[in-house]
Every structure is written in structure tokens, then in C-alpha cells.
Design a protein around this motif. Structure first.
Motif, PDB file in Angstrom:
ATOM      1  N   THR A   1      54.662  32.182  43.086  1.00 16.62           N
ATOM      2  CA  THR A   1      53.891  33.344  42.647  1.00 16.62           C
ATOM      3  C   THR A   1      52.424  32.963  42.585  1.00 16.62           C
ATOM      4  OG1 THR A   1      55.721  34.218  41.332  1.00 16.62           O
ATOM      5  CG2 THR A   1      53.502  34.988  40.783  1.00 16.62           C
ATOM      6  N   SER A   2      51.568  33.745  43.248  1.00 16.91           N
ATOM      7  CA  SER A   2      50.127  33.495  43.226  1.00 16.91           C
ATOM      8  C   SER A   2      49.537  34.064  41.943  1.00 16.91           C
ATOM      9  CB  SER A   2      49.455  34.146  44.441  1.00 16.91           C
ATOM     10  OG  SER A   2      48.064  33.943  44.413  1.00 16.91           O
ATOM     11  N   VAL A   3      48.762  33.255  41.224  1.00 14.63           N
ATOM     12  CA  VAL A   3      48.137  33.682  39.978  1.00 14.63           C
ATOM     13  C   VAL A   3      46.627  33.696  40.172  1.00 14.63           C
ATOM     14  CG1 VAL A   3      47.858  33.235  37.516  1.00 14.63           C
ATOM     15  CG2 VAL A   3      50.037  32.696  38.644  1.00 14.63           C
ATOM     16  N   VAL A   4      46.094  34.904  40.316  1.00 18.88           N
ATOM     17  CA  VAL A   4      44.657  35.113  40.507  1.00 18.88           C
ATOM     18  C   VAL A   4      44.178  36.026  39.401  1.00 18.88           C
ATOM     19  CG1 VAL A   4      42.914  36.156  41.996  1.00 18.88           C
ATOM     20  CG2 VAL A   4      44.736  34.744  42.996  1.00 18.88           C
ATOM     21  N   THR A   5      43.116  35.640  38.710  1.00 21.80           N
ATOM     22  CA  THR A   5      42.660  36.416  37.553  1.00 21.80           C
ATOM     23  C   THR A   5      41.308  37.077  37.756  1.00 21.80           C
ATOM     24  OG1 THR A   5      41.714  34.409  36.556  1.00 21.80           O
ATOM     25  CG2 THR A   5      43.975  34.986  35.948  1.00 21.80           C
ATOM     26  N   THR A   6      40.699  36.923  38.944  1.00 17.16           N
ATOM     27  CA  THR A   6      39.413  37.551  39.190  1.00 17.16           C
ATOM     28  C   THR A   6      39.574  39.068  39.168  1.00 17.16           C
ATOM     29  OG1 THR A   6      38.914  35.694  40.642  1.00 17.16           O
ATOM     30  CG2 THR A   6      37.424  37.576  40.718  1.00 17.16           C
ATOM     31  N   ALA A   7      38.759  39.742  38.377  1.00 17.40           N
ATOM     32  CA  ALA A   7      38.959  41.174  38.135  1.00 17.40           C
ATOM     33  C   ALA A   7      38.937  42.003  39.409  1.00 17.40           C
ATOM     34  CB  ALA A   7      37.898  41.681  37.161  1.00 17.40           C
ATOM     35  N   SER A   8      37.979  41.745  40.300  1.00 16.73           N
ATOM     36  CA  SER A   8      37.882  42.574  41.502  1.00 16.73           C
ATOM     37  C   SER A   8      39.087  42.388  42.409  1.00 16.73           C
ATOM     38  CB  SER A   8      36.591  42.247  42.265  1.00 16.73           C
ATOM     39  OG  SER A   8      36.534  40.874  42.601  1.00 16.73           O
ATOM     40  N   ASP A   9      39.654  41.189  42.425  1.00 22.06           N
ATOM     41  CA  ASP A   9      40.826  40.954  43.266  1.00 22.06           C
ATOM     42  C   ASP A   9      42.061  41.623  42.697  1.00 22.06           C
ATOM     43  OD1 ASP A   9      40.331  38.642  45.521  1.00 22.06           O
ATOM     44  OD2 ASP A   9      38.934  38.494  43.855  1.00 22.06           O
ATOM     45  N   VAL A  10      42.275  41.467  41.405  1.00 23.49           N
ATOM     46  CA  VAL A  10      43.497  42.030  40.829  1.00 23.49           C
ATOM     47  C   VAL A  10      43.440  43.555  40.780  1.00 23.49           C
ATOM     48  CG1 VAL A  10      43.972  39.950  39.514  1.00 23.49           C
ATOM     49  CG2 VAL A  10      42.679  41.779  38.435  1.00 23.49           C
ATOM     50  N   ARG A  11      42.228  44.122  40.758  1.00 19.69           N
ATOM     51  CA  ARG A  11      42.104  45.575  40.750  1.00 19.69           C
ATOM     52  C   ARG A  11      41.944  46.143  42.163  1.00 19.69           C
ATOM     53  NH1 ARG A  11      41.818  47.714  35.867  1.00 19.69           N
ATOM     54  NH2 ARG A  11      41.215  49.706  36.783  1.00 19.69           N
ATOM     55  N   GLY A  12      41.822  45.280  43.147  1.00 18.04           N
ATOM     56  CA  GLY A  12      41.736  45.738  44.530  1.00 18.04           C
ATOM     57  C   GLY A  12      40.461  46.468  44.847  1.00 18.04           C
ATOM     58  N   THR A  13      39.338  46.007  44.311  1.00 21.53           N
ATOM     59  CA  THR A  13      38.070  46.679  44.566  1.00 21.53           C
ATOM     60  C   THR A  13      37.139  45.757  45.348  1.00 21.53           C
ATOM     61  OG1 THR A  13      36.308  47.979  43.530  1.00 21.53           O
ATOM     62  CG2 THR A  13      36.967  45.945  42.407  1.00 21.53           C
TER      63      THR A  13
END
Length: 374
Positions: free
Chosen positions: A126-138
Motif C-alpha cells: 500500500t502506497s502511503v502519500v500524505t501530500t495534500a494536493s496528491d491525496v486530493r487529486g488537485t
């Protein structure tokens, strides 16, 4: 030049994970605790413990460090080595059961998020990425268009504010004067809060939280108020047509290019290529200019150049090289443009005894076909 990956393993389970990663990540160097080296796959490198001395040597030598070690331990080890997000490598942690691939450092600029996904895919984790723009798809403001070759005009100016504005879905306007339209997928509308325009004309910079502007122009001079509230991207949109006397000094050509770009308010960060006649393919000044700046050198035969209608044809040039122009038709042909941004300019310096000619054209990109300027 950095190597792509360093993988670190200090447990028996970590050895197997490191082996799987080395097979999936071409060019990866695997470092294994000296006590386990005999059990490691061929080619593994010895890792003395504690790891501090090794990391001080390897940290800036790789684009991405993959630690099969706990996040807390890794944070303590790399913290003294950090300099700046613009230069720090990516750091990814994998647990001893290969269940998670976790981005720890340099998610955007250092491509850590992409590396984390790649490691996860290799391990079925499972990939764990916490950068806001990435996790929100913006929009990822700090690296937008990077895969297209775009560069930030100033990596420190308004970027953090732009990231926050996009993530918080406040009023943001993307103004695309030039550059590839698929900086964002063409089949997807821009994210909530982001408007779109193709010109700064009629744009009130104070009406938007921030402007994101893709341009090859010197907006600080042409649109000062917009520039002050903008993150400016430099697509590779300009082609320079150059000609010069044989053995013109490299320094003169370099100064001439900079002076003429500045005079016409164009950014050198947006230059994609230099175009000229084929007899200049071995001209030292042009070769050195392109090598130093990472620009392509494109050449054309005289007959093809002479077939292009240009604003300032020259019979003298025709007698010498077989075409009525070099810089103007070369810029048009290499860019695919139908008109020039800058017609032929001549540059020389007192006492040089040599000169160069310069013209510029903008690559004609398609537009996104959407209007969200509201």
C-alpha cells in the motif's frame, strides 16, 4: 549526476524485500548489514552499523533512498543531512513485512510520491502519500508541468501560497499564454476553484487568491501587478534562429542571446532549441551555447531555408550561403510557427570583428478548449 536508487536492509526479511526491489528498480544499489552480507543477493554492498557514516557519503549520491527500516529510525538518521527541498533526495520507508511503502521526504520536488508508488507497485504494498494536493487529486503547484519540461521562474516566490490556495479550493486562475495544454488531463475539468484563461488581458489580479501563469514573457516588466500575485511557469516554447560569422567567440554569442532575449522581454528559461543552417552544425559557439544551456541544436539545408518567406531577406546572405536568410527561416521551420516573435536582429561588440544574427519564434501549442475564467 545522481544514481537512481539506494536500498538499505538490516534484517533477514529485509534481505528478501531488497532483492525484490533490486529486480524491479533497474540500477538500484542494495546496501546490506555486514552481518547479513553473506546471505544477500550477489552485488549487494556492505553496510556498517551504525549507518551514519555511510549515509553521509551516499545521501546526495542518489535520487531516492529506500529504507527497509522504521520511519522513526530513518527520520533520526537523515535529519542532520537535510539541506533544502530543492536538492534533498527522496526518502521512502518500507516496513519489514512489505505491507506499506511510505513517503517520508521530498514528495514533490524530489519525486518522492512517484517513487513511493513505484516501490509499492513492485512489492504489492500500500502506497502511503500524505501530500495534500496528491491525496486530493488537485494541481501540484510546485511541480506543475515538470514532465513537459516546464520550469518555475522562481521556485521560492508565491509557490507555498499557491499550493495552499489550490488545496483550500480558493479562487485561483490558471492563465496559459503558452505551453502544452495537457499539463492537466484534457479529459478532466480543472479542479474546484481553478479557473482557466489564455490571456492576462482583462484579468484583475486582485480578484484571485493567486494566479498561475504559463508564459515565456517577462511579466515583471509587462504585467507587474499580475506578476506580483503569480506563480510563473516557463514552458519550453521558444525557438531561437541564430547565425554567426565563422569562429565567432562563444562568449559574444552567449552575451548576444541574453541581451536580445532581455531586450524583447523573453525568458531564457523558455528556450527549447536553437535553429540554424546545416553548414553551422559544427560551429563551436553554437555547440557550446546549446551544451551549456541544455538546448537542442536543429539545422536545415540552405534550399529549405530559402523556400521560406521571411520579413528581411538578404541577397548578400544568399550569395554567401545559398539562402536569403538563416535566423528567420530557421526559427520558423523549427518552431512550426507561421510568424516570428522577433525578426532578425544583428548583435556585435566593439572591436569583435564578428557578429551574430538572432530571430525568435514561439511554438504554436493547442489550447485546452475550456473556458473557466469566471
Amino acid at each position: 549526476m545522481r544514481k537512481p536508487f539506494a536500498v538499505y536492509a538490516i534484517t533477514l526479511h529485509g534481505l528478501d524485500i531488497a532483492r525484490r526491489l533490486s529486480e524491479a528498480l533497474p540500477g538500484a544499489d542494495v546496501y546490506v548489514s555486514e552481518k547479513l552480507l553473506a546471505k544477500a543477493a550477489p552485488g549487494a554492498l556492505p553496510l556498517a552499523l551504525p549507518m551514519g557514516p555511510t549515509l553521509r557519503r551516499t545521501f546526495t549520491a542518489y535520487d531516492c533512498h529506500v529504507f527497509i527500516i522504521s520511519v522513526g529510525a530513518v527520520v533520526r538518521m537523515v535529519a542532520p543531512l537535510l539541506e533544502d527541498k530543492k536538492v534533498d533526495p527522496a526518502v521512502v520507508c518500507v516496513d519489514d513485512a512489505a505491507r506499506f511503502s511510505i513517503c517520508v521526504l521530498s514528495g514533490h520536488v524530489g519525486r518522492g510520491n512517484a517513487f513511493t508508488d513505484r516501490v509499492a507497485q513492485a512489492l504489492g504494498a500500500t502506497s502511503v502519500v500524505t501530500t495534500a494536493s496528491d491525496v486530493r487529486g488537485t494541481l501540484t503547484v510546485d511541480i506543475l508541468g515538470r514532465e513537459k519540461g516546464w520550469r518555475l521562474d522562481d521556485p521560492d516566490r508565491n509557490v507555498t501560497r499557491g499550493c495552499a490556495a489550490v488545496v483550500n479550493e480558493t479562487r485561483v486562475l490558471f492563465v496559459q499564454e503558452t505551453g502544452e495544454p495537457d499539463f492537466w488531463p484534457l479529459d478532466k475539468a480543472l479542479p474546484p476553484g481553478v479557473g482557466y484563461a489564455t490571456s492576462l488581458d482583462g484579468v484583475d489580479p486582485s480578484a484571485w487568491e493567486v494566479l498561475l501563469v504559463a508564459s515565456d514573457r517577462d511579466l515583471k516588466e509587462t504585467h507587474r501587478a499580475h506578476w506580483e500575485n503569480a506563480v510563473v511557469y516557463r514552458p519550453r516554447s521558444l525557438v531561437l534562429g541564430l547565425g554567426c560569422d565563422r569562429n565567432t567567440p562563444s562568449a559574444l554569442v552567449s552575451r548576444g542571446v541574453d541581451a536580445l532575449l532581455a531586450r524583447h522581454l523573453l525568458s531564457p528559461l523558455s528556450v527549447k532549441a536553437v535553429a540554424t543552417i546545416d553548414v553551422k552544425a559544427d560551429e563551436p559557439a553554437l555547440l557550446e551555447l546549446c551544451a551549456a544551456r541544455g538546448w537542442e541544436l536543429v539545422t536545415f539545408p540552405a534550399a529549405r531555408l530559402d523556400a521560406v518567406e521571411v520579413p528581411t531577406p538578404s541577397d548578400t546572405v544568399k550569395r554567401h550561403v545559398g539562402t536569403r536568410g538563416v535566423s528567420e527561416p530557421a526559427a520558423l521551420l523549427a518552431s512550426g510557427a507561421s510568424k516570428l516573435l522577433v525578426t532578425k536582429q544583428v548583435y556585435t561588440e566593439d572591436g569583435a570583428g564578428r557578429s551574430m544574427t538572432f530571430a525568435a519564434a514561439r511554438i504554436p501549442f493547442a489550447t485546452r478548449g475550456e473556458s473557466q475564467h469566471v
